[in-house]
Motif scaffolding. Sequence first.
Motif, short mmCIF file in Angstrom:
data_model
loop_
_atom_site.label_atom_id
_atom_site.label_comp_id
_atom_site.label_asym_id
_atom_site.label_seq_id
_atom_site.Cartn_x
_atom_site.Cartn_y
_atom_site.Cartn_z
N GLY A 594 0.84 -1.19 0.00
CA GLY A 594 0.00 0.00 0.00
C GLY A 594 0.86 1.23 0.00
O GLY A 594 1.96 1.23 -0.55
N SER A 595 0.38 2.29 0.66
CA SER A 595 1.15 3.53 0.69
C SER A 595 1.15 4.09 2.10
O SER A 595 0.25 3.84 2.90
N TYR A 596 2.20 4.86 2.39
CA TYR A 596 2.36 5.50 3.69
C TYR A 596 2.50 7.00 3.47
O TYR A 596 3.30 7.44 2.65
N SER A 597 1.69 7.77 4.21
CA SER A 597 1.72 9.22 4.09
C SER A 597 2.60 9.80 5.19
O SER A 597 2.34 9.57 6.37
N THR A 598 3.61 10.57 4.81
CA THR A 598 4.47 11.21 5.81
C THR A 598 3.80 12.42 6.43
O THR A 598 4.32 13.00 7.38
N GLN A 599 2.62 12.81 5.90
CA GLN A 599 1.89 13.93 6.51
C GLN A 599 0.87 13.42 7.52
O GLN A 599 0.78 13.92 8.63
N THR A 600 0.09 12.42 7.15
CA THR A 600 -0.91 11.89 8.08
C THR A 600 -0.37 10.72 8.89
O THR A 600 -1.01 10.29 9.84
N HIS A 601 0.79 10.19 8.49
CA HIS A 601 1.45 9.10 9.20
C HIS A 601 0.58 7.85 9.27
O HIS A 601 0.64 7.10 10.24
N LEU A 602 -0.21 7.62 8.24
CA LEU A 602 -1.05 6.43 8.19
C LEU A 602 -0.69 5.58 7.00
O LEU A 602 -0.26 6.08 5.95
N PHE A 603 -0.87 4.27 7.18
CA PHE A 603 -0.66 3.31 6.11
C PHE A 603 -2.01 2.89 5.57
O PHE A 603 -2.96 2.70 6.32
N GLN A 604 -2.13 2.74 4.27
CA GLN A 604 -3.39 2.31 3.66
C GLN A 604 -3.09 1.40 2.49
O GLN A 604 -2.21 1.68 1.68
N THR A 605 -3.82 0.28 2.42
CA THR A 605 -3.66 -0.61 1.30
C THR A 605 -4.32 -0.02 0.07
O THR A 605 -5.21 0.83 0.16
N ALA A 606 -3.88 -0.48 -1.09
CA ALA A 606 -4.43 0.04 -2.34
C ALA A 606 -5.88 -0.38 -2.52
O ALA A 606 -6.64 0.29 -3.21
N ASN A 607 -6.26 -1.49 -1.89
CA ASN A 607 -7.61 -2.03 -2.05
C ASN A 607 -8.25 -2.16 -0.69
O ASN A 607 -7.77 -2.88 0.18
N ALA A 608 -9.35 -1.44 -0.48
CA ALA A 608 -10.00 -1.46 0.84
C ALA A 608 -10.52 -2.83 1.20
O ALA A 608 -10.79 -3.11 2.36
N ALA A 609 -10.68 -3.72 0.23
CA ALA A 609 -11.21 -5.05 0.51
C ALA A 609 -10.13 -6.04 0.90
O ALA A 609 -10.40 -7.20 1.15
N SER A 610 -8.88 -5.59 0.93
CA SER A 610 -7.79 -6.50 1.28
C SER A 610 -7.87 -6.89 2.74
O SER A 610 -8.62 -6.32 3.52
N ASP A 611 -7.07 -7.88 3.15
CA ASP A 611 -7.15 -8.43 4.49
C ASP A 611 -6.38 -7.63 5.53
O ASP A 611 -6.36 -8.00 6.69
N PHE A 612 -5.71 -6.57 5.12
CA PHE A 612 -4.91 -5.84 6.09
C PHE A 612 -5.80 -5.14 7.12
O PHE A 612 -6.75 -4.47 6.77
#
Length: 878
Positions: A594-612
Motif C-alpha cells: 500500500g502507501s504511507y503518508s508522511t503527513q498523516t502518518h497512516l498506512f493504507q492498502t491500495a484495495n480497501a477489501a484486502s485483508d490488512f
Amino acid sequence: MTYSFADTSTPMFGDSTLSIQGDTYTWSSATEDSTWHYDTYTDNANANSQTVTVKGLLGASWAMVSGPGTATTISGHIQNGVYGENHQTFSGDGSWVVSAVTYTHREMLVDYSMQDNGLGDLYLGSVGYDNYTGANGTLNNWWYANGDSHSTFTGGTTPFSQQPSLTVFGTTYQFNDSTSYSDNTSDGSDSGWTDNYHGPNGRTLQLVHHNTYFLQVWDPFLGTVGSNAVTAMPNASLTGITWRARSAPTFAKPQLWLDEKLLNWQSGSITTAGLLTDTYSGAGITLTIQAQVSDYFAAGSTTTAIVTFTSGATGSGTLAQNQVFSLSGHTLRNAEPNHSSPWFTGTNTILKVAGVNFAFKGGFQDSLGNRTDVFASPQTGTLSISGTTATSSVGTVKLVQNGTIRSGTYSNGQFTVTGNLLIYPLGTQPSVYGPPAFWVRGELYLRNATTPTNYATASSGHSLTLTGTDAWILAGTDATGDFGGTCSTDPVGIFLVQDALGATTVPVIPANADGTVFLDWSAPPSGMPPAVIENNHILVYLGTATEDTSNTASAAYYGSATVSDQTPWLLKLRTDGSGVATFTDYSTGTSTTGSYSTQTHLFQTANAASDFPMPVYGVDPNANNAVWSQILPPSTTGLPATFLVNGKVWRYSGTDSGANAVSGGNAVYQGYYSSSVGTQTLTVSAEDPETHRRTLTVIDPFTGSGSGTPIHGTLNNVRGSARMSDGSEVYSGSFSGKQFNPQLNNTGLLSVPSDLDVIGNVITFGSLSDSSATAGATLQYEDTSFSGSITASLYSLLARSQARWQWSHASSDGSWKNPVPVMQLDAGHTLNLYPASTSATPSPGVVLNPAGASSFRGPVRVLPAGDLPMDFTSGPQP
C-alpha cells in the motif's frame, strides 16, 4: 488391545444396507483377523456389481470405507452406524443459532482420517473448520485431528459485561462490538472475552475477561492506560477499579529545573474520574503537576494544570497550555541536558538492557551537585542514573521499558534492578555465541543449551546453525525452504539473508529467549514514527534494511518487541520518499502493498477489501504510546478526527486560507495518495450561522468521478454523514478510522399541529440497522428543464439492494393493528395487487412479474375486437 473374534455372519459397523453417494450397497460377507474386521458391501443394481470394503478395529464404533464408486472413488467412514464422506464441505445461506446468536451464512470443511496417538492406539480423527457469519457477528471454529479445538467470535452486538457505555477519565465510551475465544488443547483449556468501546477522537476502551477482569484504554493524549485486575465483573461506575502507574510524565519533560535545582520525574497516577498527577523530586523538593484530563486536554482548552511544591516552604503555580510554567517568586522550566558525556559510566555511552541497546542522550547537573544521566531506546523506554558529585560511581537507577517501571542501584559499573535484568555496557561482554533466539518468518528459534550454536523452533522442529568467529554464517530451514547468510557477531535490529534459490531475502531478527527482540539505539529515518499502533498492537522500529519483498529499496522495519504483543507481522515503510509500504504476515506467507503518508502518518492498502487490518498510525513508546506527530481538529468546530471517503480513511491535516474561516480557514482532510496527478483533499466550510449547514467538497483524482472533478455535499450534524453530488456518501470517523455510528433517539415523537412546508428538495428518514449514519429512506423532488419544458419528478429510494414497497390500509377505522395490504412491490420487482378484504394475509389477485409469468385470479376483459391490442404501427389489426 486384541479383542476376541466377532460374529462374521452380520455386519459389525453398519446396517445390512448402506446408502453411499446415491447408490445402495448391500452387505454380502465379512472376514476378520486378530485386529481388524472387514465387511464387504455390493451394489447389486450396478452392472459391474461394484463393492466397497468397511475396515474397522474389533470392538470399535468406527470404520473406514473405501471402494471404486459409481461417480467418484469412495473414501468415507462409518461412525456409530452412520456413513459420512471423509471430505465434507458446505457453503450456503440459511439460519443457524449457535450460543443464542443467529447466523445467516455458513462455510464448513471437514477431513476425516485414521490417526495414531503415538502409543499404537488408533482413532478416527478429523481436521477442519466450521465458520458462521451474520449481522450479529462472525464465529470461526477450527480443530485438529489430535483433538485440539479453537473458536473465535468477533463483531458481537451485545456486550458480555451488559454495560452499554462506560465513563472513564471524564470521557464516555459507547459499546461498539465484542469478541471472544476458546482454546481446548492437551495442555488445558483457556477462554476469554473482550468488550470494545469507542470514545470521541479515536479513543478506545477494552473490558477484558481472562480469569480476572481489567480495562485497557487508549487516548491520543494519555496514550495507553491499563487498570489493575479485579475478580468481580466491573459495574457501570467501575467501583474498585484502580489504574497502573504511568510510565512517563504527561504534562512536561522527565527532568525539570526549579530555581536551577534538578528534579526528576518519579511517578504518575490517574483516577477513574480523570485526575492526573505527575510527581517530581530532587534537591529535597517534591513537586506535583495535576489537572483534570477531560478539561486540560479538551481541544481549544485554556485550562491550566496546578503545580505545587514543598521545599521548606510550600509554593504553587500553574502550567499553561503553551507549556509555560508560572510560579510567583520562583522559576520552573523544562530541563535541557548540560553535559554531553555520561557522569557515571565514563566512556561507555551505550548500555545493553535485556538485549536492547540504550544510548546516552544527555547529562544533567545542578548547582548543588545533583546529577542524572539519561539513556534511551526510542522504541522501548529510558534508563536514568541519579546521584551526586560526592559519589560519582554510585547512583539510583530508574528503568522504564515497554511500560514497566523498575528501580535499582548502580555501583562501580554494576547494575542491580528489580527483575534481575542483565544490564552492562556494550562491548564488555564477549559474544561467544549468538543471541538466545532468532525470529525468522514468524517463528522463534531458541538456542540449544548444550550446543549453543544450534537453534530450533519449539513446535515445528525447524532449525538453524551459526558458524564462524569474526562474522557469523547463519544457515537454517523452515516450512518455506532453506535460508542463509552472514550477520554481525553482535546483531541488533534486523538483518537479511538469502533463501535457497537466492531469489528473495529473508528478514532475521535477533531476540531474547522469551521472544523480546534486540533493538538498536538509533531513531527511525526522518518522518518515520518510533512505533506504530494497529488494532491495539504496538509495532516498534526495528531498523533499516533492504525491503525483503522488493530487494531494490531500503525500508524502515516495524514489528512486535514484547512477548505479550508478539505477532508474525512486519510493516516496512520505504525510505526513498515513494510512500510505498508493505505489510507481511509470515504466519500466512502473504504480503500486502500500500502507501504511507508522511503527513498523516497512516498506512493504507491500495484495495480497501484486502485483508490488512487498517489503519496504522504513529505513537511514541516513551510517552505511554500517546499519538505521535498528528493533530486533531479543534473541539470548538465539532468536526471528527477523520472522514471515510469511498471506504478510505482521510485524516485531518489542518486548515487552509478559505473565506469561510474555521480557526483561520476551511478544515482540510487528506487521503493517502498524492502525486503529480493531484492530492486527495476534503474541505469542510465553517458552519453557516443561520442554517447551521457545513459544505463538504471532495477532490479525489485517484478514485473519484471525473478524475478529480470536485463533488459537493452537506454534512448532517446528527448522522455525521453527507450524501455527495455524485450519489456517494461520506462518513465521519474516529481518530483510529472507525466509522462514527451515532446513538439516535428512537423514542421521541414530534407532532406538527399544522401544515408542514419543506422548502428543501430531499427528505430522509429511518436508519440502517447496522449503520445509523446512513438514512434508510430518501424522498427527492427534482425540477428539470429539457427542450424548453420543465418536468417535475419525485424519486423514492430505499438504502438496501434488497428492498420492497408496501401499501396498506387499516383493518378497522383508527386501528394500527393487522393492516390490510393493498399493493406490494417486492424485492424481486414483482408487483402484487390485493383484492378488497379485511384479512391481514390475503392472496394477491394480480401478480405482474417482469422477469417471469404473471397471473390473474379473476377474468381478464379484452377489447370488443376480440383480442388484446398489439403494438402495430400501421395497417389493420389481425
